[in-house]
Motif scaffolding. Sequence first.
Motif, PDB file in Angstrom:
ATOM      1  N   GLY A  91       8.621  20.461  42.023  1.00 17.87           N
ATOM      2  CA  GLY A  91       9.167  19.110  41.961  1.00 17.87           C
ATOM      3  C   GLY A  91       9.433  18.678  40.535  1.00 17.87           C
ATOM      4  N   GLU A  92       8.590  19.108  39.614  1.00 19.84           N
ATOM      5  CA  GLU A  92       8.758  18.739  38.209  1.00 19.84           C
ATOM      6  C   GLU A  92       9.786  19.607  37.494  1.00 19.84           C
ATOM      7  OE1 GLU A  92       6.138  18.381  34.113  1.00 19.84           O
ATOM      8  OE2 GLU A  92       5.125  18.228  36.044  1.00 19.84           O
ATOM      9  N   LYS A 130      12.030  21.766  38.958  1.00 16.17           N
ATOM     10  CA  LYS A 130      13.218  21.960  39.797  1.00 16.17           C
ATOM     11  C   LYS A 130      13.409  23.412  40.233  1.00 16.17           C
ATOM     12  CE  LYS A 130      13.994  17.643  39.148  1.00 16.17           C
ATOM     13  NZ  LYS A 130      13.034  16.814  39.802  1.00 16.17           N
ATOM     14  N   LEU A 170      12.568  23.680  45.608  1.00 24.08           N
ATOM     15  CA  LEU A 170      12.275  22.939  46.828  1.00 24.08           C
ATOM     16  C   LEU A 170      13.537  22.778  47.669  1.00 24.08           C
ATOM     17  CD1 LEU A 170       9.989  20.087  45.442  1.00 24.08           C
ATOM     18  CD2 LEU A 170       9.276  22.124  46.705  1.00 24.08           C
ATOM     19  N   LEU A 201      11.547  18.467  49.255  1.00 23.45           N
ATOM     20  CA  LEU A 201      11.801  17.258  48.461  1.00 23.45           C
ATOM     21  C   LEU A 201      11.362  16.007  49.219  1.00 23.45           C
ATOM     22  CD1 LEU A 201      15.289  18.177  46.975  1.00 23.45           C
ATOM     23  CD2 LEU A 201      13.159  17.882  45.685  1.00 23.45           C
ATOM     24  N   LEU A 220       7.628  15.655  48.725  1.00 25.16           N
ATOM     25  CA  LEU A 220       7.190  15.464  47.344  1.00 25.16           C
ATOM     26  C   LEU A 220       6.620  14.071  47.050  1.00 25.16           C
ATOM     27  CD1 LEU A 220       6.946  17.039  44.719  1.00 25.16           C
ATOM     28  CD2 LEU A 220       9.275  16.326  44.158  1.00 25.16           C
ATOM     29  N   HIS A 234       2.923  13.260  45.477  1.00 28.15           N
ATOM     30  CA  HIS A 234       2.750  12.483  44.243  1.00 28.15           C
ATOM     31  C   HIS A 234       1.745  11.349  44.468  1.00 28.15           C
ATOM     32  CE1 HIS A 234       6.708  13.896  42.284  1.00 28.15           C
ATOM     33  NE2 HIS A 234       5.687  14.485  41.714  1.00 28.15           N
TER      34      HIS A 234
END
Length: 117
Positions: free
Chosen positions: A32-33, A35, A83, A88, A91, A95
Amino acid sequence: MMLFSNTEACPVRNILDRFSDKWTMLVILMLGEYKTMRFGEMIKVSGDISQKMLTQSLRKLEADGLISRTVHPTVPPKVEYQLTDLGLDLLPLLHTIADWAYVHMTQIIKHRKEFKA
């Protein structure tokens, strides 16, 4: 609704079982961070995951449709992970859990130290 029924068909048990291992959530958060990441990059960023555990986590996440694996026809082959739309979609929930952990970790550690089993 039987959220906690003792069957494999229970969506809550099924999903929690998948995410209860040590690495699955962290792999999703990393992707997620960053990509798109290669295997070696994930090893370096995670700091302490073994190649075997990363491979197992990636395979499970790919089987669940949460990540995609792209092999580029180069020599040596270049493999990238990212992802999917489903990953996504998950995610923001992860978080939220990660944010909660950062906020409350000191308090939890304190309670663990005070707990007498």
